[in-house]
Design a protein around this motif. Structure first.
Motif, PDB file in Angstrom:
ATOM      1  N   ASN B 115       0.824  -1.204   0.000  1.00 43.16           N
ATOM      2  CA  ASN B 115       0.000   0.000   0.000  1.00 43.16           C
ATOM      3  C   ASN B 115       0.864   1.263   0.000  1.00 43.16           C
ATOM      4  N   ASP B 302     -10.819  -9.090   5.403  1.00 45.95           N
ATOM      5  CA  ASP B 302      -9.497  -9.074   6.038  1.00 45.95           C
ATOM      6  C   ASP B 302      -8.805 -10.420   5.860  1.00 45.95           C
ATOM      7  N   ARG B 308      -9.284  -5.992  -1.938  1.00 45.99           N
ATOM      8  CA  ARG B 308      -8.052  -5.348  -1.476  1.00 45.99           C
ATOM      9  C   ARG B 308      -7.097  -5.001  -2.617  1.00 45.99           C
ATOM     10  N   SER B 313      -4.285  -1.822   1.611  1.00 47.45           N
ATOM     11  CA  SER B 313      -4.334  -2.829   2.671  1.00 47.45           C
ATOM     12  C   SER B 313      -3.556  -2.271   3.846  1.00 47.45           C
ATOM     13  N   HIS B 316      -2.449  -3.744   9.608  1.00 44.99           N
ATOM     14  CA  HIS B 316      -1.359  -4.699   9.688  1.00 44.99           C
ATOM     15  C   HIS B 316      -1.809  -5.916  10.505  1.00 44.99           C
ATOM     16  N   ASN B 317      -2.865  -6.587  10.028  1.00 42.18           N
ATOM     17  CA  ASN B 317      -3.346  -7.754  10.770  1.00 42.18           C
ATOM     18  C   ASN B 317      -2.315  -8.868  10.718  1.00 42.18           C
ATOM     19  N   ARG B 318      -2.252  -9.592  11.809  1.00 44.68           N
ATOM     20  CA  ARG B 318      -1.391 -10.779  11.795  1.00 44.68           C
ATOM     21  C   ARG B 318      -2.267 -11.972  11.451  1.00 44.68           C
ATOM     22  N   THR B 319      -2.330 -12.269  10.179  1.00 45.79           N
ATOM     23  CA  THR B 319      -3.190 -13.347   9.735  1.00 45.79           C
ATOM     24  C   THR B 319      -2.430 -14.662   9.816  1.00 45.79           C
ATOM     25  N   ARG B 346       1.408  -8.633   4.780  1.00 47.82           N
ATOM     26  CA  ARG B 346       0.029  -8.363   4.351  1.00 47.82           C
ATOM     27  C   ARG B 346      -0.483  -9.314   3.289  1.00 47.82           C
ATOM     28  N   ASP B 350      -2.843 -14.334   1.643  1.00 46.37           N
ATOM     29  CA  ASP B 350      -3.679 -13.868   0.544  1.00 46.37           C
ATOM     30  C   ASP B 350      -4.054 -15.060  -0.345  1.00 46.37           C
ATOM     31  N   ASN B 378      -7.479 -14.248  12.108  1.00 48.25           N
ATOM     32  CA  ASN B 378      -6.608 -13.226  12.675  1.00 48.25           C
ATOM     33  C   ASN B 378      -6.041 -13.784  13.966  1.00 48.25           C
TER      34      ASN B 378
END
Lengths: 167, 411
Positions: B115, B302, B308, B313, B316-319, B346, B350, B378
């Protein structure tokens, strides 16, 4: 006047943030989670008979033999190769439970049944137990904590890895 | 005349900062492993619609180094030109060339997205195609809008609980949580103080100091490039005194009508605005509006990443995710292990990453049937959710969409 508007806006936002944050939020993310997913992969065209059996070829591959009960003739065979390190538990009925890292796969003679993740835990042993109508897996889980202590937990799950009441 | 020359100089300095972000890009890409994955034969990760990106790889590391170093050197040259001779053609064209080179390189692999690139690219594009009279009011609104949009997206438990950043910052506990709320307040309210340099200098300098601290602290979490980009963009407010793009006198006169008829008030202000101001509002509102597209496609965007690709995006999620792939060759069936890739945080869960890998498996291993599934969550959530269920994927003619929901989205 402007400062007052900004203070009011700030307080509203602060309230919003706090209400989102509490009471559900956690400062430390849980390192132990569990998910349960059912997979309905393609059904075998040949309905497996009771003599279907997983046979071990080597540490990483199993072979499924399905025999016609009347003639005793082999009608289908499938080999499941396991490409990574893991543990495989089998039942006499041809059920298979595969454990790797914190994941478990369950499949019966014809299809994958379920996949489950339980972070922070490891399967110590799995035994298929016969129940009144069907059967279930008796799982012994082990959890190692950072201070070196281990914890054990026993639970029972069916083929779809749903929790069931034990014997 | 002297004022115009000063304004030209300020405009050129901002352009020089934009050129410097392009100069820093090759270093960032090299840190991200671009030297390896842009090489012919490496597993590609194509953008949707450009499935043949593997055919456009470099044949040697020397070739990659040459292109990246040339881009960096060209950007530094452009930066010097813009600083010294802002009105010259050479300044304009040198920036245009390195900007196009960056876009072309970005198109080669999805791992080169980010981003921060999107924001820098949008601002550079505006800088190149619009005159200064239009660019200045656009940047006055658009750059704070970047922060404002990021602040809106942070209104969730993942950010506010600290789960998104746990163990990455020197703070912890309630200090961390109040710090994170402070960031949201800064991005939603304080950021507009950038437009107050004349009216209220203390507000302006307070927000500048807060931004400096915020970005310095964020280096530990997001790396050096994002702070470099944002420093370049915010420098726009240092070179010149930017103000809200609306007609001050008309607004003052019409203000008493605001409470009586807000619509009439807005209409009279809009009519009194110059086209440059109107364009500034339109572009900024469109940018903010686009940020809501993912949520309109899927409440779990998310995790699924839907929408997205065009929106930023910024959270800053910790997926965490688990991919699961089963291939079948006749009566033989095998679980196919997922690849180990160096991915930016990020995009590491995905679905596009797994989609690309599944396409590669279809091409290289030619299974009779390939099924793949993706579970994600998440880090602050307990349960994984089944996000993708793609069955008999190799025969599926549907492609990964830019817009709209994913065709393999599990309900």
């Amino acid at each position: 006047m402007r400062l007052l508007v900004e203070i009011v806006l700030g307080c509203v936002l602060l309230f919003c943030c706090l209400s989102i944050r509490w009471p559900t939020g956690r400062a430390e993310p849980p390192r132990e989670g569990m998910g349960l997913v059912k997979f309905n992969l393609e059904e075998s065209s040949n309905s497996p008979s009771s003599s279907a059996r997983w046979t071990k070829i080597d540490d990483k591959s199993y072979r499924l033999l399905i025999r016609e009960t009347a003639g005793g003739r082999e009608i289908a065979a499938a080999t499941l190769s396991w490409l990574e390190e893991g543990k495989i538990f089998t039942s006499e009925q041809g059920d298979l439970l595969i454990y790797q890292s914190s994941q478990i796969w369950s499949r019966d003679r014809s299809r994958w049944r379920a996949w489950m993740v339980r972070d922070g835990w490891a399967v110590e042993s799995a035994t298929w137990k016969k129940g009144l109508s069907d059967g279930f897996w008796e799982l012994i889980w082990k959890k190692m904590s950072q201070d070196g202590n281990s914890r054990q937990e026993r639970e029972w799950r069916n083929r779809d890895l749903e929790r069931v009441h034990g014997p | 005349m002297k004022l115009k020359r000063q304004e030209d100089l300020n405009w050129g300095r901002f352009g020089a900062m934009l050129a410097l972000t392009i100069a820093a890009t090759p270093i960032w890409w090299m840190q991200s492993g671009a030297r390896e994955f842009l090489l012919s034969g490496a597993a590609e990760l194509c953008w949707p619609g450009f499935d043949s990106c593997a055919e456009w790889r470099f044949v040697s590391l020397r070739q990659i180094d040459f292109v990246l170093i040339s881009m960096g050197a060209g950007a530094i040259f452009s930066s010097i030109c813009l600083w010294l001779r802002p009105a010259s053609r050479l300044s304009f064209w040198s920036l245009a060339v390195v900007f196009v080179a960056k876009l072309l390189l970005s198109a080669l692999d999805y791992r080169l997205r980010g981003n921060h690139h999107q924001m820098a690219n949008l601002v550079t594009l505006i800088f190149l195609i619009l005159p200064r009279s239009a660019g200045v009011p656009i940047f006055a609104l658009l750059i704070p809008s970047f922060y404002f949009a990021a602040g809106l997206l942070k209104l969730n438990t993942e950010w506010l609980s600290g789960a998104a950043l746990a163990n990455r910052l020197p703070l912890s506990g309630w200090l961390l949580e109040f710090g994170l709320i402070g960031v949201v307040l800064m991005e939603l309210i304080g950021i507009w103080w950038l437009l107050d340099r004349r009216r209220s200098p203390w507000r302006f300098w307070v927000v500048i100091v807060v931004l400096v601290v915020f970005h310095l602290v964020s280096i530990k979490s997001v790396g050096f490039f994002y702070p470099v980009v944002m420093a370049a963009l915010v420098s726009c407010f240092l070179w010149q005194h930017l103000d809200w793009p609306w007609p001050k006198n008309e607004a003052k006169e019409a203000f008493p009508r605001f409470f009586k008829s807000p619509f009439q008030f807005c209409r009279s202000i809009w009519v009194a605005m110059s086209w440059q101001f109107k364009l500034a509002w339109l572009i900024s509102l469109i940018f903010l509006g686009i940020q809501f597209i993912p949520a309109s496609i899927s409440p779990r965007n998310d995790l699924s990443g839907e929408g997205r690709l065009i929106a930023s995006s910024m959270v800053h999620n910790r997926t965490e995710c688990r991919g699961f792939m089963v291939g079948r060759w006749g009566v033989h069936e095998a679980k196919i292990p997922m690849p180990v890739m160096q991915l930016p945080i990020r995009i590491w869960c995905d679905p596009l990453v797994f989609y690309n890998y599944a396409r590669l498996v279809c091409r290289q291993k030619s299974p009779d049937r390939l099924d793949w599934y993706l579970l994600s969550r998440n880090s602050s959530e307990e349960a994984y959710q089944l996000i993708i269920r793609a069955e008999d994927f190799c025969r599926d003619s549907r492609r990964f969409p830019w817009f709209g929901s994913l065709p393999w989205r599990a309900e």
